[in-house]
Design a protein around this motif. Structure first.
Motif, PDB file in Angstrom:
ATOM      1  N   THR A 133     -66.546 106.537 -27.406  1.00 13.44           N
ATOM      2  CA  THR A 133     -65.144 106.835 -27.761  1.00 13.44           C
ATOM      3  C   THR A 133     -64.846 108.329 -27.633  1.00 13.44           C
ATOM      4  O   THR A 133     -63.693 108.737 -27.711  1.00 13.44           O
ATOM      5  CB  THR A 133     -64.802 106.360 -29.199  1.00 13.44           C
ATOM      6  N   ASP A 157     -73.233  95.677 -26.804  1.00 10.41           N
ATOM      7  CA  ASP A 157     -71.980  95.466 -27.532  1.00 10.41           C
ATOM      8  C   ASP A 157     -71.642  96.737 -28.317  1.00 10.41           C
ATOM      9  O   ASP A 157     -70.528  97.275 -28.236  1.00 10.41           O
ATOM     10  CB  ASP A 157     -72.179  94.244 -28.451  1.00 10.41           C
ATOM     11  N   THR A 161     -68.760  99.288 -26.805  1.00  9.35           N
ATOM     12  CA  THR A 161     -67.474  99.221 -27.529  1.00  9.35           C
ATOM     13  C   THR A 161     -67.370 100.318 -28.582  1.00  9.35           C
ATOM     14  O   THR A 161     -66.263 100.634 -29.026  1.00  9.35           O
ATOM     15  CB  THR A 161     -67.307  97.856 -28.257  1.00  9.35           C
ATOM     16  N   ARG A 163     -68.364  99.898 -31.570  1.00 16.41           N
ATOM     17  CA  ARG A 163     -68.033  99.264 -32.849  1.00 16.41           C
ATOM     18  C   ARG A 163     -69.108  99.540 -33.915  1.00 16.41           C
ATOM     19  O   ARG A 163     -70.239  99.897 -33.580  1.00 16.41           O
ATOM     20  CB  ARG A 163     -67.833  97.755 -32.671  1.00 16.41           C
TER      21      ARG A 163
END
Ligand SMILES: CC(C)(O)CC(=O)SCCNC(=O)CCNC(=O)[C@H](O)C(C)(C)COP(=O)(O)OP(=O)(O)OC[C@H]1O[C@@H](n2cnc3c(N)ncnc32)[C@H](O)[C@@H]1OP(=O)(O)O
Length: 257
Positions: A133, A157, A161, A163
């Protein structure tokens, strides 16, 4: 030694290091990493310390590398100073190291926790590699250690992402060994460390070396190393004491030699 970004103290046979930059969620700046490395060096050299515990605050183990400190770096600076290389000191510790994680363990915070031998998490712990990010990727072993801890599907994942994974998911995935209430975190880690501290130091160090070799070598080479280390422990006084104590139905008194 006077520290600015951590505290370090001895509790019984345990070296307890607390990351301590509360206003910045324990973001890992150069000073903190240098102090952490110094404290690890000191505990490794101290014969009375047999296990190290690293923790942060209830809000944050560490929210990753200090973004404000690194944002202006150029490629040439990062490359010439081999930025992040010194973070790996913890992964070379020969004594057992436990991470006690409450709150955020993001980016470099998650990577630091994964350099430890195992992670005990508080119920509010949150793990993640959000580097993507920020337009970068993990740089302190995250892409390598996360996949080994939780497998490719979950590691991809999380890394692709950015996350965050909560404590229960982290436990189910094999990233953390146990989850405890926030208020019990440090005492649980210290108890585990004291239990380790009662055991034979040469056996502990060899156990750590053998387990870690599983990530570096083939199965047959790893089993060969394990067997040789196992054989060598028969040369220690602690092996004689451990087995004699078992036969005599008493607690062994290990002398770490
Ligand atoms: C090691 C590598 C190579 O792998 C790279 C990395 O580690 S990159 C860093 C990865 N980490 C992150 O991207 C996490 C950044 N932080 C956050 O997302 C949030 O701060 C939070 C989710 C951890 C907490 O959010 P919140 O409760 O809303 O608190 P904030 O107001 O955001 O933060 C409080 C205070 O801390 C400062 N802070 C937090 N994280 C960092 C950081 N990584 N570096 C520098 N400073 C950080 C934040 O800026 C706030 O300070 P002020 O701006 O108010 O002075």
């Amino acid at each position: 030694m006077a520290y600015e970004c951590i505290t370090a103290e001895t509790r019984g046979t345990t070296g307890l290091i607390r990351l301590d930059r509360p206003k910045a969620m324990n973001a890992l700046n150069a000073r903190l990493i240098s102090e952490l490395n110094g404290a690890v060096d000191g505990f490794e050299e101290d014969p009375h310390v047999r296990c190290i515990v690293i923790t942060g605050s209830e809000k944050a183990f560490a929210a990753g590398a200090d973004i404000k400190e690194m944002q202006g770096k150029t490629f040439v600076q990062a490359y010439r100073e081999d930025f992040i290389a010194e973070w790996e000191r913890l992964s070379r510790a020969r004594k057992p190291v436990i991470a006690a994680v409450a709150g955020y363990a993001l980016g470099g915070g998650c990577e630091l926790a994964m350099m430890c031998d195992f992670i005990i998490a508080a119920e509010n712990a949150k793990f993640g590699q959000p580097e993507i990010t920020l337009g970068i990727i993990p740089g302190a072993g995250g892409t390598q250690r996360l996949i080994r801890a939780i497998g490719k599907a979950k590691a991809m994942d999380m890394i692709l992402t950015g996350r965050v994974m909560d404590a229960r998911e982290a436990e189910r995935s094999g990233l953390v060994s146990r989850v405890v209430p926030v208020g019990e975190l440090v005492d649980t880690a210290l108890e585990a460390a004291e239990r380790i501290g009662d055991l034979s130091m040469p056996a502990l160090m060899m156990a750590k070396e053998a387990v870690n070799s599983a990530h570096e070598t083939t199965l047959s080479e790893g089993c060969r190393l394990e067997r040789r280390l196992f054989h060598s422990l028969f040369a220690t006084e602690d092996q004689k004491e451990g087995m004699k104590a078992f036969a005599e139905k008493r607690t062994p008194q290990f002398r770490h030699r």
